[in-house]
Design a protein around this motif. Sequence first.
Motif, PDB file in Angstrom:
ATOM      1  N   GLY A   9       0.819  -1.207   0.000  1.00 56.53           N
ATOM      2  CA  GLY A   9       0.000   0.000   0.000  1.00 56.53           C
ATOM      3  C   GLY A   9       0.846   1.247   0.000  1.00 56.53           C
ATOM      4  O   GLY A   9       0.563   2.215  -0.695  1.00 56.53           O
ATOM      5  N   ALA A  10       1.917   1.218   0.803  1.00 55.07           N
ATOM      6  CA  ALA A  10       2.810   2.369   0.859  1.00 55.07           C
ATOM      7  C   ALA A  10       3.471   2.602  -0.486  1.00 55.07           C
ATOM      8  O   ALA A  10       3.649   3.742  -0.929  1.00 55.07           O
ATOM      9  N   GLN A  11       3.816   1.513  -1.170  1.00 55.49           N
ATOM     10  CA  GLN A  11       4.441   1.642  -2.479  1.00 55.49           C
ATOM     11  C   GLN A  11       3.476   2.263  -3.473  1.00 55.49           C
ATOM     12  O   GLN A  11       3.861   3.104  -4.293  1.00 55.49           O
ATOM     13  N   ASN A  12       2.222   1.855  -3.417  1.00 58.21           N
ATOM     14  CA  ASN A  12       1.221   2.392  -4.330  1.00 58.21           C
ATOM     15  C   ASN A  12       0.936   3.859  -4.060  1.00 58.21           C
ATOM     16  O   ASN A  12       0.419   4.570  -4.928  1.00 58.21           O
ATOM     17  N   ASP A  13       1.239   4.335  -2.855  1.00 53.73           N
ATOM     18  CA  ASP A  13       0.998   5.730  -2.504  1.00 53.73           C
ATOM     19  C   ASP A  13       2.092   6.654  -3.032  1.00 53.73           C
ATOM     20  O   ASP A  13       1.952   7.882  -2.981  1.00 53.73           O
ATOM     21  N   ILE A  14       3.183   6.086  -3.526  1.00 57.06           N
ATOM     22  CA  ILE A  14       4.275   6.905  -4.052  1.00 57.06           C
ATOM     23  C   ILE A  14       3.867   7.487  -5.397  1.00 57.06           C
ATOM     24  O   ILE A  14       3.526   6.754  -6.329  1.00 57.06           O
ATOM     25  N   VAL A  15       3.889   8.793  -5.507  1.00 56.14           N
ATOM     26  CA  VAL A  15       3.498   9.470  -6.742  1.00 56.14           C
ATOM     27  C   VAL A  15       4.739   9.710  -7.598  1.00 56.14           C
ATOM     28  O   VAL A  15       5.672  10.393  -7.181  1.00 56.14           O
ATOM     29  N   THR A  16       4.759   9.129  -8.777  1.00 54.55           N
ATOM     30  CA  THR A  16       5.878   9.326  -9.700  1.00 54.55           C
ATOM     31  C   THR A  16       5.449  10.054 -10.973  1.00 54.55           C
ATOM     32  O   THR A  16       6.295  10.449 -11.774  1.00 54.55           O
ATOM     33  N   VAL A  17       4.140  10.211 -11.158  1.00 55.70           N
ATOM     34  CA  VAL A  17       3.619  10.863 -12.366  1.00 55.70           C
ATOM     35  C   VAL A  17       2.616  11.941 -11.992  1.00 55.70           C
ATOM     36  O   VAL A  17       1.720  11.715 -11.166  1.00 55.70           O
ATOM     37  N   ILE A  18       2.792  13.128 -12.567  1.00 54.74           N
ATOM     38  CA  ILE A  18       1.844  14.227 -12.389  1.00 54.74           C
ATOM     39  C   ILE A  18       1.293  14.583 -13.767  1.00 54.74           C
ATOM     40  O   ILE A  18       2.061  14.998 -14.652  1.00 54.74           O
ATOM     41  N   ILE A  23       6.369  15.575 -18.741  1.00 60.43           N
ATOM     42  CA  ILE A  23       7.653  14.877 -18.770  1.00 60.43           C
ATOM     43  C   ILE A  23       7.707  13.764 -17.722  1.00 60.43           C
ATOM     44  O   ILE A  23       8.388  12.760 -17.900  1.00 60.43           O
ATOM     45  N   THR A  24       6.958  13.908 -16.614  1.00 62.36           N
ATOM     46  CA  THR A  24       6.957  12.870 -15.582  1.00 62.36           C
ATOM     47  C   THR A  24       6.207  11.628 -16.056  1.00 62.36           C
ATOM     48  O   THR A  24       6.483  10.520 -15.592  1.00 62.36           O
ATOM     49  N   LYS A  25       5.262  11.831 -16.962  1.00 59.93           N
ATOM     50  CA  LYS A  25       4.523  10.700 -17.536  1.00 59.93           C
ATOM     51  C   LYS A  25       5.317  10.070 -18.670  1.00 59.93           C
ATOM     52  O   LYS A  25       5.291   8.860 -18.876  1.00 59.93           O
ATOM     53  N   GLU A  26       6.035  10.908 -19.395  1.00 61.77           N
ATOM     54  CA  GLU A  26       6.823  10.425 -20.522  1.00 61.77           C
ATOM     55  C   GLU A  26       8.016   9.594 -20.073  1.00 61.77           C
ATOM     56  O   GLU A  26       8.372   8.596 -20.704  1.00 61.77           O
ATOM     57  N   ARG A  27       8.647  10.002 -18.967  1.00 60.18           N
ATOM     58  CA  ARG A  27       9.814   9.290 -18.456  1.00 60.18           C
ATOM     59  C   ARG A  27       9.487   8.700 -17.086  1.00 60.18           C
ATOM     60  O   ARG A  27       9.791   9.294 -16.052  1.00 60.18           O
ATOM     61  N   LYS A  28       8.899   7.542 -17.105  1.00 61.59           N
ATOM     62  CA  LYS A  28       8.512   6.899 -15.855  1.00 61.59           C
ATOM     63  C   LYS A  28       9.692   6.160 -15.253  1.00 61.59           C
ATOM     64  O   LYS A  28      10.351   5.376 -15.934  1.00 61.59           O
ATOM     65  N   PRO A  29       9.996   6.386 -13.970  1.00 61.75           N
ATOM     66  CA  PRO A  29      11.122   5.694 -13.332  1.00 61.75           C
ATOM     67  C   PRO A  29      10.811   4.226 -13.102  1.00 61.75           C
ATOM     68  O   PRO A  29       9.654   3.805 -13.093  1.00 61.75           O
TER      69      PRO A  29
END
Length: 252
Positions: A9-18, A23-29
């Motif tokens: 659950g904690a992992q799913n709460d990490i926001v990597t895309v806005i 650019i955050t959606k284009e380059r997903k970590p």
Amino acid sequence: MANPTKTQGAQNDIVTVIPEVPITKERKPFRASASYSKLIDPGAPRANIAASQEAPHGTKDRNWASQHKDQTVLQQHCDFFDPDQDGIIYPHDTFSGFYKLGFGFFLSLLAVFIIHANFSYPTLDTFIPDPLFRVYIKNIHKDKHGSGTGVYDNEGRFVPQKFEDIFSKYADGQDFISSWQLWYMLKGQRLISDPIGWFAAFFEWLATFIMLWPDDGKLKKEDIRAIYDGSIFYTVAARQAKQKAGRSGQDF
């Protein structure tokens, strides 16, 4: 004992895309998942193994990882160019190494000028330049430059997260990267006011592409990983020597 549900659950709460920042959606970590649980804590730098999802324990061929456990991954990367294992790379060592890798006379000579003119001085223990332009492997971490992938940290360790990011951000998560994706990566990793870093990154990846020269224009992920720890240099050199011997045999 940790609660798996809470961890997930904690992992799913990490926001990597806005959405508002494309650019955050284009380059997903890269995100570690349960299916790749063998690669533990990918953000932790590995001092002496080049670990990936597919090779969490580093290179096993020729017992590479165990035989080089006393070297950082960046030092391992330089091992091929130090044939007498004295910890010093001379210009003629670099020339010989590149020539054995199939770069030919002129490209090997060019590599000597680029590498030793730029990478010798930072590895010295004194402020006085070395007239022989030697590179000292014990201080090779001082040659880390900007605008790169960040796979090597400032101490010469290997960061799996950064390695996986190459393919997650720029190659759609595939196990290879094309020439165009590679160019896009070089542009994406550039830092402002860093021409030395831009050129160094371009030179390193161009040399990688020339050495591997894939017929389909795609560099395989495992081959790139093996370049970081230097193990592939011995494989390529052996293949080049075999091909050269074959050509010589045909002359008779």
